[in-house]
Design an enzyme around this catalytic site. Structure first.
Site, mmCIF file in Angstrom:
data_model
loop_
_atom_site.group_PDB
_atom_site.id
_atom_site.type_symbol
_atom_site.label_atom_id
_atom_site.label_comp_id
_atom_site.label_asym_id
_atom_site.label_seq_id
_atom_site.Cartn_x
_atom_site.Cartn_y
_atom_site.Cartn_z
ATOM 1 N N HIS A 253 49.943 32.685 38.316
ATOM 2 C CA HIS A 253 49.104 33.623 39.064
ATOM 3 C C HIS A 253 49.025 33.315 40.552
ATOM 4 O O HIS A 253 48.365 34.036 41.290
ATOM 5 C CB HIS A 253 47.682 33.651 38.484
ATOM 6 C CG HIS A 253 46.902 32.409 38.796
ATOM 7 N ND1 HIS A 253 47.083 31.245 38.110
ATOM 8 C CD2 HIS A 253 45.975 32.158 39.729
ATOM 9 C CE1 HIS A 253 46.281 30.312 38.602
ATOM 10 N NE2 HIS A 253 45.596 30.839 39.592
HETATM 11 C C1 UD1 Z 1 41.252 32.947 41.948
HETATM 12 C C2 UD1 Z 1 41.238 31.663 42.793
HETATM 13 C C3 UD1 Z 1 42.298 30.705 42.285
HETATM 14 C C4 UD1 Z 1 42.160 30.465 40.798
HETATM 15 C C5 UD1 Z 1 42.187 31.802 40.086
HETATM 16 C C6 UD1 Z 1 42.040 31.650 38.597
HETATM 17 C C7 UD1 Z 1 40.634 31.958 45.164
HETATM 18 C C8 UD1 Z 1 41.147 31.918 46.532
HETATM 19 N N1 UD1 Z 1 41.560 31.951 44.178
HETATM 20 O O1 UD1 Z 1 42.501 33.580 42.152
HETATM 21 O O2 UD1 Z 1 42.167 29.464 42.962
HETATM 22 O O3 UD1 Z 1 43.198 29.639 40.346
HETATM 23 O O4 UD1 Z 1 41.106 32.588 40.591
HETATM 24 O O5 UD1 Z 1 42.038 32.887 37.967
HETATM 25 O O6 UD1 Z 1 39.449 31.988 44.967
HETATM 26 N N2 UD1 Z 1 41.213 40.673 38.995
HETATM 27 C C9 UD1 Z 1 40.908 41.415 37.895
HETATM 28 N N3 UD1 Z 1 39.818 41.066 37.160
HETATM 29 C C10 UD1 Z 1 39.025 40.006 37.479
HETATM 30 C C11 UD1 Z 1 39.334 39.269 38.616
HETATM 31 C C12 UD1 Z 1 40.435 39.594 39.358
HETATM 32 O O7 UD1 Z 1 41.593 42.374 37.569
HETATM 33 O O8 UD1 Z 1 38.045 39.746 36.754
HETATM 34 C C13 UD1 Z 1 42.420 41.024 39.775
HETATM 35 C C14 UD1 Z 1 42.134 41.915 40.951
HETATM 36 O O9 UD1 Z 1 43.217 42.764 41.109
HETATM 37 C C15 UD1 Z 1 42.088 40.944 42.100
HETATM 38 C C16 UD1 Z 1 43.109 39.914 41.686
HETATM 39 O O10 UD1 Z 1 42.997 39.827 40.273
HETATM 40 O O11 UD1 Z 1 42.343 41.558 43.304
HETATM 41 C C17 UD1 Z 1 42.921 38.564 42.274
HETATM 42 O O12 UD1 Z 1 41.600 38.071 42.039
HETATM 43 P P1 UD1 Z 1 40.950 37.017 43.065
HETATM 44 O O13 UD1 Z 1 39.599 36.624 42.610
HETATM 45 O O14 UD1 Z 1 41.081 37.532 44.455
HETATM 46 O O15 UD1 Z 1 41.935 35.779 42.987
HETATM 47 P P2 UD1 Z 1 42.699 35.097 41.761
HETATM 48 O O16 UD1 Z 1 44.139 35.398 41.897
HETATM 49 O O17 UD1 Z 1 42.043 35.395 40.463
#
Ligand code: UD1
Length: 354
Positions: free
Chosen positions: A201
């Site tokens: 991811h």
């Molecule tokens: C975040 C953390 C990362 C961790 C990861 C574990 C930061 C900078 N990154 O990354 O260190 O390893 O979590 O999962 O904080 N999304 C969903 N549903 C959710 C959450 C996210 O669909 O419940 C999707 C959305 O499209 C979102 C994308 O995932 O834009 C990324 O989510 P985000 O919280 O920005 O970062 P992660 O990649 O999850």
């Protein structure tokens, strides 16, 4: 003493659970749990609360997704009034996600003490958003709880006073130790005896179409020797669709609940990942781990554990996988203080504070 715990993203939840439970019932301690809402899908958040036995959050800031600046700023805006109103004596933050750094920025400016659980880890790669979060968080935190000695050394090198640093061990392993028996009972999901478990991811791996395509091609090759089981982060699944890539024969699953995923890890022939926490869990479990990154903030998993960095080189992935299949995988051992009692050690430090 009123202690706040701030969590937001999936890897925070297995870290907060042991600390909440170790502080529960300690004299003079009241606890408030705040969820920023950084992760909000049921299978990225609620399921973890249920399986880890974490009480429902007292406050949910419901920030959701956004750019780094948007997400961090939104957490700060919504958290500040809660801290001002409830005036905690100490605020605990976990890991290296945006919820962690946003909280420490708010609290440092309000003069509220912060404890960072999982301090001192460094990849020395500032292109990784988490590395920026780690650096800022550790500079501003008042208490730094480290999982291993390399963390203490990194903090000393950055000029952090030794009296702020507490080597307590790896809190995530507390949750693993507690729930491993349940994980071993989970269903095998009709999987073959031998399989490769994959998670990916990191933006560096999944946000670039050529890079993601290359990784998927390598995984399709792995799949010829070993069934690939791939619980995909929502971000990764979205990218595969957006880039029109072929995940072909790979067994793509939805993100797994904690206990189920632990079961999958414990039985895997090999784990291929770019996660931080999974490098540690596989080291504890003694399962071979091939990390699809050039560096790691968890070097002890390489020096002592079962982790091998294969970086961006498909040839390295191939040769390391061949070693595993030939029964010649690297053997590892469990680092000191990864013993299931880290939450208690953190609670001991906190309850002795004046
Ligand atoms: C975040 C953390 C990362 C961790 C990861 C574990 C930061 C900078 N990154 O990354 O260190 O390893 O979590 O999962 O904080 N999304 C969903 N549903 C959710 C959450 C996210 O669909 O419940 C999707 C959305 O499209 C979102 C994308 O995932 O834009 C990324 O989510 P985000 O919280 O920005 O970062 P992660 O990649 O999850």
């Amino acid at each position: 003493m009123n202690i706040f715990h701030i969590v937001g993203a999936r890897p925070n939840f297995m870290k907060v659970a042991p600390v909440l439970s170790a502080l529960q019932g300690r004299q003079g301690v009241t606890q408030t749990l705040i969820h920023t809402g950084q992760h909000y899908d049921v299978n990225m958040s609620d399921v973890f609360f249920q399986q880890l036995g974490i009480p429902a959050p007292d406050v949910n800031l419901a920030v959701g997704s956004g750019s780094h600046a948007q997400q961090t700023a939104e957490i700060m805006l919504r958290l500040e009034p809660v801290v001002l109103e409830r005036r905690p004596e100490i605020v605990l933050v976990y890991g290296d996600v945006n919820s962690t750094v946003a909280t420490v920025l708010v609290c440092a400016k309000l003069g509220v003490r912060v404890g960072h659980v999982e301090a001192g880890l460094r990849s020395f790669d500032r292109s990784m958003p988490e590395e920026v979060n780690r650096l800022v968080t550790d500079q501003l935190a008042d208490l730094l709880f480290t999982p291993s000695e390399d963390g203490d050394k990194n903090l000393a090198h950055e000029g952090i006073a030794p009296e702020k640093i507490f080597l307590v061990g790896n809190v995530m392993i507390d949750s693993l130790v507690r729930l491993l028996p349940a994980a071993r009972e989970t269903s095998r999901r009709e999987l073959p005896e031998r399989y490769a478990l994959v998670t990916l991811h990191r933006p560096a791996n999944v946000d670039d179409s050529a890079r993601l395509k290359g990784i998927l091609e390598s995984l399709l090759e792995v799949n010829r020797d070993l069934t690939v089981v791939f619980p995909a982060h929502p971000r990764t699944r979205k990218r595969i669709v957006d880039f029109g890539l072929n995940a072909g024969q790979l067994r793509l699953l939805d993100p797994c609940p904690y206990v189920d995923f632990l079961g999958l890890q414990s039985r895997a022939t090999v784990v291929i990942t770019d996660s931080g926490g999974i490098q540690e869990e596989t080291t504890y479990l003694g399962v071979p781990c091939l990390t699809v990154r050039e560096n790691t903030e968890r070097p002890i998993t390489v020096s002592m554990g079962t982790n091998v960095l294969v970086g961006r080189d498909p040839e390295k992935l191939r040769s390391e996988l061949a070693r595993v299949l030939a029964g010649k995988a690297k053997k590892g051992s469990i680092p000191p203080l990864w013993d299931g009692r880290t939450g208690e050690r953190i609670a001991d430090v906190l309850t002795k504070l004046s």
